[in-house]
Design a protein around this motif. Structure first.
Motif, PDB file in Angstrom:
ATOM      1  N   LYS A 197       0.950  -1.235  -0.066  1.00  0.00           N
ATOM      2  CA  LYS A 197       0.122  -0.294   0.089  1.00  0.00           C
ATOM      3  C   LYS A 197       0.788   1.161   0.020  1.00  0.00           C
ATOM      4  O   LYS A 197       0.376   2.367  -0.626  1.00  0.00           O
ATOM      5  CB  LYS A 197      -0.962   0.043   1.239  1.00  0.00           C
ATOM      6  CG  LYS A 197      -2.124  -1.053   1.189  1.00  0.00           C
ATOM      7  CD  LYS A 197      -2.859  -1.117   2.432  1.00  0.00           C
ATOM      8  CE  LYS A 197      -3.921  -2.073   2.125  1.00  0.00           C
ATOM      9  NZ  LYS A 197      -4.910  -2.017   3.438  1.00  0.00           N
TER      10      LYS A 197
ATOM     11  N   ILE B 166       1.487   2.254  -3.599  1.00  0.00           N
ATOM     12  CA  ILE B 166       0.227   2.842  -3.981  1.00  0.00           C
ATOM     13  C   ILE B 166       0.510   4.364  -3.759  1.00  0.00           C
ATOM     14  O   ILE B 166       0.018   5.295  -4.336  1.00  0.00           O
ATOM     15  CB  ILE B 166      -0.846   2.277  -3.955  1.00  0.00           C
ATOM     16  CG1 ILE B 166      -0.953   0.711  -4.223  1.00  0.00           C
ATOM     17  CG2 ILE B 166      -1.906   2.718  -4.221  1.00  0.00           C
ATOM     18  CD1 ILE B 166      -0.759   0.563  -5.791  1.00  0.00           C
TER      19      ILE B 166
ATOM     20  N   GLN C 206       3.154   6.644  -5.359  1.00  0.00           N
ATOM     21  CA  GLN C 206       2.882   7.034  -6.670  1.00  0.00           C
ATOM     22  C   GLN C 206       1.569   7.902  -6.815  1.00  0.00           C
ATOM     23  O   GLN C 206       1.052   8.365  -7.915  1.00  0.00           O
ATOM     24  CB  GLN C 206       2.589   5.826  -7.330  1.00  0.00           C
ATOM     25  CG  GLN C 206       3.626   4.975  -7.679  1.00  0.00           C
ATOM     26  CD  GLN C 206       3.664   3.546  -8.217  1.00  0.00           C
ATOM     27  OE1 GLN C 206       2.836   3.696  -9.317  1.00  0.00           O
ATOM     28  NE2 GLN C 206       4.177   2.681  -7.999  1.00  0.00           N
TER      29      GLN C 206
ATOM     30  N   LEU D 131      -1.484   6.999  -6.054  1.00  0.00           N
ATOM     31  CA  LEU D 131      -2.605   6.344  -6.660  1.00  0.00           C
ATOM     32  C   LEU D 131      -3.602   5.712  -5.516  1.00  0.00           C
ATOM     33  O   LEU D 131      -4.715   5.021  -5.646  1.00  0.00           O
ATOM     34  CB  LEU D 131      -2.263   5.059  -7.383  1.00  0.00           C
ATOM     35  CG  LEU D 131      -1.312   5.274  -8.461  1.00  0.00           C
ATOM     36  CD1 LEU D 131      -0.893   3.805  -9.105  1.00  0.00           C
ATOM     37  CD2 LEU D 131      -2.157   6.202  -9.722  1.00  0.00           C
TER      38      LEU D 131
ATOM     39  N   THR E 182     -10.065   0.516  -6.822  1.00  0.00           N
ATOM     40  CA  THR E 182      -9.220  -0.480  -6.687  1.00  0.00           C
ATOM     41  C   THR E 182      -9.199  -1.294  -8.230  1.00  0.00           C
ATOM     42  O   THR E 182      -8.441  -2.104  -8.596  1.00  0.00           O
ATOM     43  CB  THR E 182      -9.806  -1.488  -5.887  1.00  0.00           C
ATOM     44  OG1 THR E 182     -11.363  -1.834  -5.975  1.00  0.00           O
ATOM     45  CG2 THR E 182      -9.360  -1.278  -4.612  1.00  0.00           C
TER      46      THR E 182
ATOM     47  N   ILE F 233      -6.308  -0.476 -10.336  1.00  0.00           N
ATOM     48  CA  ILE F 233      -4.971  -0.945  -9.949  1.00  0.00           C
ATOM     49  C   ILE F 233      -4.834  -2.415  -9.316  1.00  0.00           C
ATOM     50  O   ILE F 233      -3.643  -2.917  -9.227  1.00  0.00           O
ATOM     51  CB  ILE F 233      -4.508   0.035  -8.470  1.00  0.00           C
ATOM     52  CG1 ILE F 233      -5.511  -0.263  -7.507  1.00  0.00           C
ATOM     53  CG2 ILE F 233      -4.297   1.500  -9.100  1.00  0.00           C
ATOM     54  CD1 ILE F 233      -4.988   0.669  -6.351  1.00  0.00           C
TER      55      ILE F 233
ATOM     56  N   LEU G 141      -2.870  -6.335  -6.242  1.00  0.00           N
ATOM     57  CA  LEU G 141      -2.486  -5.027  -6.877  1.00  0.00           C
ATOM     58  C   LEU G 141      -1.342  -5.306  -8.306  1.00  0.00           C
ATOM     59  O   LEU G 141      -0.577  -6.563  -8.294  1.00  0.00           O
ATOM     60  CB  LEU G 141      -1.574  -4.277  -6.055  1.00  0.00           C
ATOM     61  CG  LEU G 141      -2.211  -3.730  -4.669  1.00  0.00           C
ATOM     62  CD1 LEU G 141      -1.407  -3.177  -3.810  1.00  0.00           C
ATOM     63  CD2 LEU G 141      -3.315  -2.706  -5.339  1.00  0.00           C
TER      64      LEU G 141
ATOM     65  N   LEU H 109       2.921  -1.834 -11.286  1.00  0.00           N
ATOM     66  CA  LEU H 109       3.123  -0.852 -10.436  1.00  0.00           C
ATOM     67  C   LEU H 109       4.744  -0.823  -9.641  1.00  0.00           C
ATOM     68  O   LEU H 109       5.229   0.307  -9.474  1.00  0.00           O
ATOM     69  CB  LEU H 109       2.225  -0.680  -9.342  1.00  0.00           C
ATOM     70  CG  LEU H 109       0.455  -0.512  -9.740  1.00  0.00           C
ATOM     71  CD1 LEU H 109      -0.459  -0.950  -8.785  1.00  0.00           C
ATOM     72  CD2 LEU H 109       0.421   0.812 -10.118  1.00  0.00           C
TER      73      LEU H 109
END
Length: 150
Positions: free
Chosen positions: A118, A121, A124, A126, A131, A134, A141, A145
């Motif tokens: 997380k 995420i 970045q 995001l 969800t 991504i 995920l 990424l």
């Protein structure tokens, strides 16, 4: 050791290839019999025909001793059950991602799959994105990424 396959070898391979479908069906029936949420991914017969490997995935932890006994009794051969995760299952499906390209896990990441947290995420920017955008086919995920981490 690489050797040239003879006609008998090719016939044996085709025979086992044809038996794989039957083995998948038997696996599904037995898993259903014991109400086990197992999804069969692959069946591999050893070239000698003396051993069968069933590759499956499941979301929960299951006790598969009963299914192992039934498969061994049915096929009269040693059986190996190999559990794989959701990412490995998606990798073997070898589909297309949201970007329209092959799954990163199938194309680039043959050996080690990155762990995406997380924190990645959030770094970045995001965190506020839905969800669906991504997560990948495996409902984890997306592997790509990790490439944008730096």
């Amino acid at each position: 050791i690489k050797e040239k396959a003879f006609k008998d070898d090719l016939e044996k391979m085709n025979h086992y290839k044809n038996r794989e479908f039957e083995a998948r069906c038997i696996f599904r029936e037995i898993a259903k019999k014991y109400n086990l949420p197992m999804k069969i991914c692959h069946v591999y017969f050893a070239f000698s025909g003396k051993k069968i490997t069933f590759v499956f995935s499941t979301e929960v932890r299951v006790d598969f001793t009963d299914i192992l006994k039934d498969l061994t009794n049915y096929f009269q051969k040693p059986i190996k059950l190999e559990q794989i995760g959701a990412r490995d299952e998606a990798r073997q499906c070898n589909g297309l991602g949201i970007c329209g390209r092959e799954f990163c896990c199938a194309k680039f990441l043959k050996t080690n799959l990155p762990s995406i947290s997380k924190e990645t995420i959030k770094a970045q920017g995001l965190a506020n994105i839905s969800t669906e955008k991504i997560t990948g086919q495996c409902n984890r995920l997306r592997c790509c990424l990790a490439f944008e981490k730096d």
